[in-house]
Design a protein around this motif. Structure first.
Motif, PDB file in Angstrom:
ATOM      1  N   ARG A   1      -8.459  -1.317   6.442  1.00  0.00           N
ATOM      2  CA  ARG A   1      -8.599  -0.995   5.030  1.00  0.00           C
ATOM      3  C   ARG A   1      -7.375  -0.208   4.595  1.00  0.00           C
ATOM      4  O   ARG A   1      -6.851   0.602   5.361  1.00  0.00           O
ATOM      5  CB  ARG A   1      -9.867  -0.194   4.767  1.00  0.00           C
ATOM      6  CG  ARG A   1     -10.283  -0.223   3.301  1.00  0.00           C
ATOM      7  CD  ARG A   1     -11.717   0.140   3.071  1.00  0.00           C
ATOM      8  NE  ARG A   1     -12.065  -0.089   1.674  1.00  0.00           N
ATOM      9  CZ  ARG A   1     -13.211   0.268   1.131  1.00  0.00           C
ATOM     10  NH1 ARG A   1     -14.137   0.876   1.872  1.00  0.00           N
ATOM     11  NH2 ARG A   1     -13.450   0.026  -0.153  1.00  0.00           N
ATOM     12  N   GLY A   2      -6.896  -0.454   3.361  1.00  0.00           N
ATOM     13  CA  GLY A   2      -5.667   0.188   2.935  1.00  0.00           C
ATOM     14  C   GLY A   2      -4.501  -0.297   3.798  1.00  0.00           C
ATOM     15  O   GLY A   2      -4.431  -1.475   4.155  1.00  0.00           O
TER      16      GLY A   2
ATOM     17  N   ASP B   1      -6.605   8.236   7.719  1.00  0.00           N
ATOM     18  CA  ASP B   1      -6.327   8.398   6.290  1.00  0.00           C
ATOM     19  C   ASP B   1      -7.655   8.410   5.546  1.00  0.00           C
ATOM     20  O   ASP B   1      -8.723   8.501   6.164  1.00  0.00           O
ATOM     21  CB  ASP B   1      -5.371   7.309   5.777  1.00  0.00           C
ATOM     22  CG  ASP B   1      -5.972   5.907   5.799  1.00  0.00           C
ATOM     23  OD1 ASP B   1      -7.180   5.764   6.077  1.00  0.00           O
ATOM     24  OD2 ASP B   1      -5.242   4.947   5.532  1.00  0.00           O
TER      25      ASP B   1
ATOM     26  N   SER C   1     -14.937   5.207   5.922  1.00  0.00           N
ATOM     27  CA  SER C   1     -15.558   3.939   5.508  1.00  0.00           C
ATOM     28  C   SER C   1     -15.399   2.866   6.576  1.00  0.00           C
ATOM     29  O   SER C   1     -16.308   2.043   6.766  1.00  0.00           O
ATOM     30  CB  SER C   1     -14.974   3.465   4.172  1.00  0.00           C
ATOM     31  OG  SER C   1     -13.606   3.125   4.304  1.00  0.00           O
ATOM     32  N   VAL C   2     -14.264   2.844   7.281  1.00  0.00           N
ATOM     33  CA  VAL C   2     -14.071   1.860   8.342  1.00  0.00           C
ATOM     34  C   VAL C   2     -15.015   2.157   9.507  1.00  0.00           C
ATOM     35  O   VAL C   2     -15.634   1.245  10.083  1.00  0.00           O
ATOM     36  CB  VAL C   2     -12.607   1.849   8.821  1.00  0.00           C
ATOM     37  CG1 VAL C   2     -12.427   0.896   9.999  1.00  0.00           C
ATOM     38  CG2 VAL C   2     -11.671   1.438   7.675  1.00  0.00           C
TER      39      VAL C   2
ATOM     40  N   ALA D   1      -8.961   1.539  12.440  1.00  0.00           N
ATOM     41  CA  ALA D   1      -9.102   2.669  11.529  1.00  0.00           C
ATOM     42  C   ALA D   1      -7.940   3.628  11.726  1.00  0.00           C
ATOM     43  O   ALA D   1      -7.663   4.060  12.843  1.00  0.00           O
ATOM     44  CB  ALA D   1     -10.424   3.389  11.785  1.00  0.00           C
TER      45      ALA D   1
ATOM     46  N   SER E   1      -3.985  -0.105   6.876  1.00  0.00           N
ATOM     47  CA  SER E   1      -4.384  -0.722   8.144  1.00  0.00           C
ATOM     48  C   SER E   1      -4.903  -2.143   7.962  1.00  0.00           C
ATOM     49  O   SER E   1      -5.017  -2.901   8.928  1.00  0.00           O
ATOM     50  CB  SER E   1      -5.424   0.136   8.867  1.00  0.00           C
ATOM     51  OG  SER E   1      -6.654   0.144   8.179  1.00  0.00           O
TER      52      SER E   1
ATOM     53  N   TYR F   1       0.830  -1.207   0.000  1.00  0.00           N
ATOM     54  CA  TYR F   1       0.000   0.000   0.000  1.00  0.00           C
ATOM     55  C   TYR F   1       0.866   1.258   0.000  1.00  0.00           C
ATOM     56  O   TYR F   1       0.565   2.226  -0.707  1.00  0.00           O
ATOM     57  CB  TYR F   1      -0.926  -0.003   1.213  1.00  0.00           C
ATOM     58  CG  TYR F   1      -2.098  -0.936   1.062  1.00  0.00           C
ATOM     59  CD1 TYR F   1      -3.193  -0.585   0.276  1.00  0.00           C
ATOM     60  CD2 TYR F   1      -2.110  -2.170   1.701  1.00  0.00           C
ATOM     61  CE1 TYR F   1      -4.276  -1.439   0.132  1.00  0.00           C
ATOM     62  CE2 TYR F   1      -3.191  -3.033   1.567  1.00  0.00           C
ATOM     63  CZ  TYR F   1      -4.270  -2.657   0.780  1.00  0.00           C
ATOM     64  OH  TYR F   1      -5.332  -3.508   0.636  1.00  0.00           O
TER      65      TYR F   1
ATOM     66  N   SER G   1     -10.877  -7.006   5.089  1.00  0.00           N
ATOM     67  CA  SER G   1     -11.090  -5.628   4.706  1.00  0.00           C
ATOM     68  C   SER G   1     -12.444  -5.185   5.238  1.00  0.00           C
ATOM     69  O   SER G   1     -13.407  -5.962   5.261  1.00  0.00           O
ATOM     70  CB  SER G   1     -11.061  -5.494   3.178  1.00  0.00           C
ATOM     71  OG  SER G   1     -11.735  -4.329   2.765  1.00  0.00           O
TER      72      SER G   1
ATOM     73  N   SER H   1      -9.363   6.220   4.316  1.00  0.00           N
ATOM     74  CA  SER H   1     -10.261   5.089   4.559  1.00  0.00           C
ATOM     75  C   SER H   1     -11.017   5.205   5.877  1.00  0.00           C
ATOM     76  O   SER H   1     -11.951   4.429   6.112  1.00  0.00           O
ATOM     77  CB  SER H   1      -9.465   3.778   4.558  1.00  0.00           C
ATOM     78  OG  SER H   1      -8.676   3.667   5.733  1.00  0.00           O
ATOM     79  N   GLU H   2     -10.637   6.135   6.740  1.00  0.00           N
ATOM     80  CA  GLU H   2     -11.243   6.181   8.076  1.00  0.00           C
ATOM     81  C   GLU H   2     -12.766   6.291   8.046  1.00  0.00           C
ATOM     82  O   GLU H   2     -13.447   5.539   8.771  1.00  0.00           O
ATOM     83  CB  GLU H   2     -10.651   7.314   8.912  1.00  0.00           C
ATOM     84  CG  GLU H   2     -11.208   7.323  10.338  1.00  0.00           C
ATOM     85  CD  GLU H   2     -10.670   8.445  11.208  1.00  0.00           C
ATOM     86  OE1 GLU H   2     -10.935   8.424  12.428  1.00  0.00           O
ATOM     87  OE2 GLU H   2      -9.978   9.341  10.667  1.00  0.00           O
TER      88      GLU H   2
ATOM     89  N   ALA I   1     -14.429  -3.461   3.810  1.00  0.00           N
ATOM     90  CA  ALA I   1     -15.373  -3.548   2.695  1.00  0.00           C
ATOM     91  C   ALA I   1     -15.794  -4.997   2.466  1.00  0.00           C
ATOM     92  O   ALA I   1     -16.987  -5.296   2.299  1.00  0.00           O
ATOM     93  CB  ALA I   1     -14.743  -2.969   1.433  1.00  0.00           C
TER      94      ALA I   1
END
Length: 350
Positions: free
Chosen positions: A219-220, A270, A275-276, A267, A222, A68, A245, A272-273, A247
């Protein structure tokens, strides 16, 4: 007479090594700064078209983290190459125009060394990240980065994982000329001290000890921390954990979620926070006990966490806080986290 497990008051090697992380990282950045700079320059001059990684276990989680990081900072696609491609199948990959990052604490595993040798002969620029300076892997590579973590006696890798990840970030910061990332790395020792002080045991232990399994989400970058956390939970606590993930958990794994299935969502600060945090709240709404390292969550229980001010260093403080939790939770269950059943420190896979 009570048969409840009790927590040992004796300091474990794992606990001691977690507490050494701030000093180990400072030692890496100082002692291996010259070779990191040189290897970064070598990558920049080679100007690779893609990157491959070679690793197993916790080292492979560090490699996933680097996937990543490289894709986000350098815009290069990164692929994980199975070590058995060389050691078992004897295949030769065409890796001209690539850089190969091989990560191994011991630098001795025959399949990792064989794949590094194959990558080099196939045209790749090879970089070894290892805690053993004069190792077969170091000798098989164009550049060898000693992570200088010092001896690690616990079977569960902690400070070597962190130093491997930090070494990879420093390597890419030098390769891309990312001064902001370099500055963030030098601030990490203080952030790690604060992460060590975060108390997750009080919040998590009562819920998790009643269950048989745990989902850990990320996610990403993390997501790599979630993989590492799930491995450490299984190793040290003898309980099942699975990383997903944030997701992907909304697909098939969602069928398992309910009041008796705890979820830990890692989380980072970044992109993605949100969405997490949203995934954590969605799972909590289904009745699951969900814990998340984000102030954005409304339904899930918020865990204390350390924000580093940089999206690529932020996930690392989360895994350090988890290490402290899992070491304490293993002892709470009457287990010795230094000596997990059926495991040993160095596994030399063929």
């Amino acid at each position: 007479m009570s048969t409840e497990p009790t927590m040992s008051t004796e300091m474990t090697h794992m606990r001691r090594e977690i507490e050494e992380i701030p000093l180990a990282v400072a030692r890496l950045l100082d002692g291996s700064g010259a070779v990191l700079t040189e290897a970064g320059r070598g990558i920049r001059e080679r100007d690779p078209q893609f990157v491959v990684t070679v690793a197993r276990g916790s080292s492979d989680h560090a490699a996933t983290f680097m996937k990543y990081a490289v894709e986000l900072t350098a815009g290069l696609a990164v692929a994980s190459v199975g070590p058995s491609i060389a050691s078992i199948y004897g295949a030769e990959l065409r890796l001209g125009g690539s850089a190969c990052l091989a990560i191994s604490q011991s630098g001795k595993s025959p399949d990792i060394v064989a794949m590094a040798e194959t990558a080099r002969s196939g045209g790749a620029l090879t970089i070894a990240i290892t805690n053993t300076a004069d190792s077969p892997l170091a000798r098989a590579s164009d550049y060898a980065i000693d992570i200088l973590a010092g001896p690690e006696r616990s079977v569960a890798a902690t400070k070597t994982f962190i130093n491997s990840a930090v070494a990879g970030l420093a390597l890419m910061a030098h390769a891309t000329g990312d001064e902001a990332l370099l500055a963030a790395l030098f601030e990490l020792p203080e952030h790690f001290r604060k992460a060590i002080a975060c108390d997750w045991m009080t919040v998590l232990s009562e819920t998790i000890e009643k269950q048989k399994s745990l989902f850990i989400l990320g996610r990403g970058p993390s997501a790599a921390m979630a993989n590492e956390a799930a491995l450490k939970f299984k190793e040290t606590c003898g309980m099942h954990a699975e990383a997903y993930s944030a997701a992907e958990v909304m697909h098939g794994p969602l069928a398992l979620i309910g009041p008796d299935f705890p979820v830990l969502a890692l989380a980072a600060r970044d992109a993605s926070e949100p969405s997490v945090a949203e995934a954590a709240d969605s799972l909590a709404a289904k009745g699951a006990p969900v814990f998340v390292t984000s102030a954005l969550a409304q339904r899930a229980v918020r865990l204390p966490h350390v924000a580093t001010g940089h999206p690529l260093t932020d996930p690392l403080t989360l895994i350090v806080s988890f290490y402290m939790f899992v070491e304490a939770f293993a002892r709470h269950r009457g287990l010795d986290p230094d000596t997990p059943r059926n495991l040993r420190k160095v596994t030399e896979t063929v």
